[in-house]
Design a protein around this motif. Structure first.
Motif, short mmCIF file in Angstrom:
data_model
loop_
_atom_site.label_atom_id
_atom_site.label_comp_id
_atom_site.label_asym_id
_atom_site.label_seq_id
_atom_site.Cartn_x
_atom_site.Cartn_y
_atom_site.Cartn_z
N PHE A 96 32.40 39.23 38.73
CA PHE A 96 32.09 40.25 37.72
C PHE A 96 32.08 39.63 36.33
O PHE A 96 32.78 38.66 36.06
N ASN A 97 31.32 40.26 35.42
CA ASN A 97 31.31 39.76 34.04
C ASN A 97 32.56 40.23 33.30
O ASN A 97 33.27 41.13 33.74
N ARG A 98 32.80 39.62 32.19
CA ARG A 98 34.03 39.83 31.42
C ARG A 98 34.22 41.30 31.01
O ARG A 98 35.32 41.85 31.12
N ASP A 99 33.18 41.94 30.53
CA ASP A 99 33.29 43.34 30.10
C ASP A 99 33.62 44.26 31.26
O ASP A 99 34.41 45.20 31.12
N LEU A 100 33.01 44.00 32.41
CA LEU A 100 33.28 44.82 33.59
C LEU A 100 34.73 44.63 34.05
O LEU A 100 35.40 45.60 34.40
#
Length: 152
Positions: A96-100
């Protein structure tokens, strides 16, 4: 009386037939390099709580109970697991990406604090998932510590 017997007869036929509608209960393989507990080297006490209360719906390590093989209950359980994985899947954390990741940690802490997770329906069937106040505090603190460190 004859109408009642017909209703029972056809209901039993329908219940028998729906058992042949397949439900995919296959778990994807877990890559430990992206698994939440491995990525954070989660302490054993927190790992145990996550495994008992969260992983059945929020990972690719779901253990389906015997009643999950009987339709229409199997459909409901599969739907709940799919929704749980859609919101948070610990087994795929590293993908997953950092914001998620940040959002999932915040939502997890909030859901544990406000007693919406683990869900009451799950707790009814799995009493071991009924977290004590101390366990809830431990999980929330663990998630909040990760958020504060910004190493998610």
């Amino acid at each position: 009386m004859k109408t009642f017997k017909n209703i029972i007869y056809w209901s039993l036929i329908v219940i028998a037939l729906i058992q042949f509608i397949p439900v995919d209960r296959t778990n994807k393989p877990v890559d430990q390099k992206v698994n939440f507990v491995a990525v954070f080297n989660t302490p054993p006490n927190v790992k145990s709580i996550l495994k008992n209360a969260c992983y059945d719906c929020h990972s690719n390590e779901t253990v389906y109970p015997d009643y999950a093989y009987v339709a229409p209950i199997s459909w409901s359980i599969k739907n709940h697991v799919s929704e749980g994985r859609e919101h948070l899947n610990f087994s795929e954390w590293g993908n997953f990406n950092r914001d998620l990741k940040k959002s999932m940690l915040q939502n997890s802490a909030r859901s544990i604090k406000d007693y919406t997770m683990p869900s009451p329906g799950y707790i009814a069937q799995h009493p071991e998932a009924n977290l004590t106040m101390a366990e809830r505090t431990l999980l929330v603190n663990y998630f909040e510590d990760i958020l504060k460190s910004e190493r998610y």
